[in-house]
Scaffold this active site. Structure first.
Site, PDB file in Angstrom:
ATOM      1  N   THR A 194       0.812  -1.217   0.000  1.00 44.22           N
ATOM      2  CA  THR A 194       0.000   0.000   0.000  1.00 44.22           C
ATOM      3  C   THR A 194       0.845   1.266   0.000  1.00 44.22           C
ATOM      4  O   THR A 194       0.395   2.303  -0.487  1.00 44.22           O
ATOM      5  CB  THR A 194      -0.939   0.027   1.211  1.00 44.22           C
ATOM      6  OG1 THR A 194      -0.175   0.075   2.418  1.00 44.22           O
ATOM      7  CG2 THR A 194      -1.827  -1.214   1.244  1.00 44.22           C
ATOM      8  N   ASP A 195       2.049   1.212   0.543  1.00 49.75           N
ATOM      9  CA  ASP A 195       2.907   2.391   0.585  1.00 49.75           C
ATOM     10  C   ASP A 195       3.337   2.784  -0.826  1.00 49.75           C
ATOM     11  O   ASP A 195       3.202   3.945  -1.247  1.00 49.75           O
ATOM     12  CB  ASP A 195       4.131   2.114   1.464  1.00 49.75           C
ATOM     13  CG  ASP A 195       4.741   3.380   2.051  1.00 49.75           C
ATOM     14  OD1 ASP A 195       4.142   4.460   1.898  1.00 49.75           O
ATOM     15  OD2 ASP A 195       5.809   3.282   2.673  1.00 49.75           O
ATOM     16  N   ASP A 196       3.870   1.821  -1.576  1.00 50.63           N
ATOM     17  CA  ASP A 196       4.248   2.100  -2.955  1.00 50.63           C
ATOM     18  C   ASP A 196       3.033   2.493  -3.791  1.00 50.63           C
ATOM     19  O   ASP A 196       3.113   3.380  -4.642  1.00 50.63           O
ATOM     20  CB  ASP A 196       4.932   0.879  -3.577  1.00 50.63           C
ATOM     21  CG  ASP A 196       6.384   0.782  -3.170  1.00 50.63           C
ATOM     22  OD1 ASP A 196       7.220   1.406  -3.820  1.00 50.63           O
ATOM     23  OD2 ASP A 196       6.674   0.096  -2.179  1.00 50.63           O
TER      24      ASP A 196
END
Length: 414
Positions: free
Chosen positions: A148-150
């Protein structure tokens, strides 16, 4: 005690072997594309008796060697590669600093990122029933583990580049946004790779790789997600936003800071939360928000910069203390700028620090490590952090000063 009767041992070994072989095959540059798992896979293949000529062992060996850096001064092994992450941040920094949305470099980078979307339902699907696969991984190829961060960072980058194919662009955005939303955990936050693997009792298991049985929700990830929402006109009254804000209120430290899971450390977490809250339209004069700004100002160094070390993950009393770095100073500038009042002395001193430490070729020097892999185990030195974050911080200040805010998005919800 040795138990001679082990009726399920062979089945267990066969299942573990099958699982591993799937995840080192085409679509992944090694098991989880990270050093510890890749090395352990090599050891396992040898232990299972695979000959060196076997394609799986040959691929695992080649993938592992892809982490090697052998320059004239030293030999080292990188923990992983970060092309998707680096490309997304660079797009954002360049676009925010004034590079036109039609610029060939941005177009080329955005096309590359678009082609890296993961359309495979990997291990995340065990806990998340969302039917339509999407998302981005950190590395070149890692189809089982998009995160989810990328994904949030990539979408924040793609929103800034003029699309050549409007329909495909909107389809991609809608698909990825729905995927990102599906990962919100029951406590209101987002974790990196999984959904609701947040129960603390799992850490009491007698075996755990880097004590990483959990995929905990994080303030930095949650704030980055609502930052994205703010830029694309996502409904600010939606329950997902309200729950995320309540999560950020609940995870604020007593001194006003926020823990940074994926960057070192409280400077990283606090900056990202403040930037996310501004983007989603929060009143930045609220006391709880200004406590975050005040914490950042309380640990500014005499030279005008900020610094913090990896030791803070094991000794919180060291938070906010360290030799000034260009990346951490940039994070602090953006966090304080998010609260308004660009004339604050902390901002002006920090700007002078960045300008005075910039080298003749336009770069900054930063030997310190400011990225986090597994807290207390290993950390990451992102070589581009010393370039792209100062550029982004300076652009943020100039844009706010001129009343421009952030560039408009080519994708807008609704």
């Amino acid at each position: 005690h040795r138990i001679p009767w082990k009726p399920f041992r062979r089945l267990a070994l066969e299942e573990a072997e099958r699982w591993m072989m799937e995840r080192i095959s085409d679509g992944s540059d090694g098991l989880a594309t990270v050093y510890p798992a890749m090395l352990n896979a090599l050891i396992a293949l040898h232990a299972l008796g695979y000959p060196k000529s076997h394609p799986a062992l040959a691929k695992a060996q080649k993938d592992f060697e892809g982490l090697f850096v052998n320059d004239p001064e030293d030999f080292r092994i990188q923990p992983c590669l970060s092309p998707v992450w680096d490309t997304a941040i660079n797009i954002i920094a360049l676009a925010e600093s004034g590079l036109p949305a039609e610029h060939p470099s941005l177009q080329k980078a955005a096309a590359w990122l678009s082609n890296k979307e993961v359309r495979f339902r990997g291990d995340w699907a065990k806990n998340n029933p969302h039917p339509d696969a999407s998302g981005w991984a950190f590395e070149y190829n890692n189809v089982y583990y998009p995160d989810t961060d990328d994904t949030a960072m990539v979408l924040m980058a793609l929103r800034l580049v003029h699309p050549k194919d409007k329909k495909s662009y909107e389809d991609l955005f809608q698909r990825a946004l729905a995927w990102q939303l599906s990962f919100q955990c029951r406590d209101g936050g987002w974790a990196a790779f999984d959904k609701d693997v947040i129960d603390g009792w799992l850490e009491n298991m007698p075996f755990a790789d880097h004590n990483a049985i959990l995929d905990p929700t994080c303030s930095d990830l949650t704030a980055r997600t609502i930052e994205l929402f703010g830029y694309i006109n996502f409904d600010r009254g939606d329950a997902s936003v309200e729950n995320a804000i309540q999560y950020l209120i609940a995870t604020q430290e007593d001194d006003g800071s926020w823990y940074g899971r994926w960057g070192v450390n409280y400077i990283y977490g606090t900056w990202q939360v403040l930037r996310g809250l501004r983007a989603i339209g929060q009143d930045m004069t609220q006391d709880w928000i200004l406590r975050g700004r005040d914490w950042l100002e309380s640990c500014q160094n005499d030279d005008g910069g900020w610094g913090e070390t990896c030791a803070t993950y094991e000794d919180p009393s060291a938070k906010g203390k360290g030799e000034s770095t260009s990346s951490q100073t940039s994070w602090a500038i953006m966090g304080i700028c998010a609260c308004g009042d660009l004339n604050r002395s902390s901002i002006q001193r920090a700007l002078r620090y960045l300008l005075s430490t910039q080298q003749g070729d336009g770069s900054w020097n930063e030997p310190q490590i400011t990225g986090t892999g597994f807290p207390g185990v290993f950390y990451l030195k992102y070589d581009m952090y010393r370039q792209n974050f100062p550029l982004l911080a300076l652009a943020t200040y100039v844009n706010y000063r001129h009343g421009l805010g952030h560039p408009p998005s080519f994708f807008r919800c609704g």
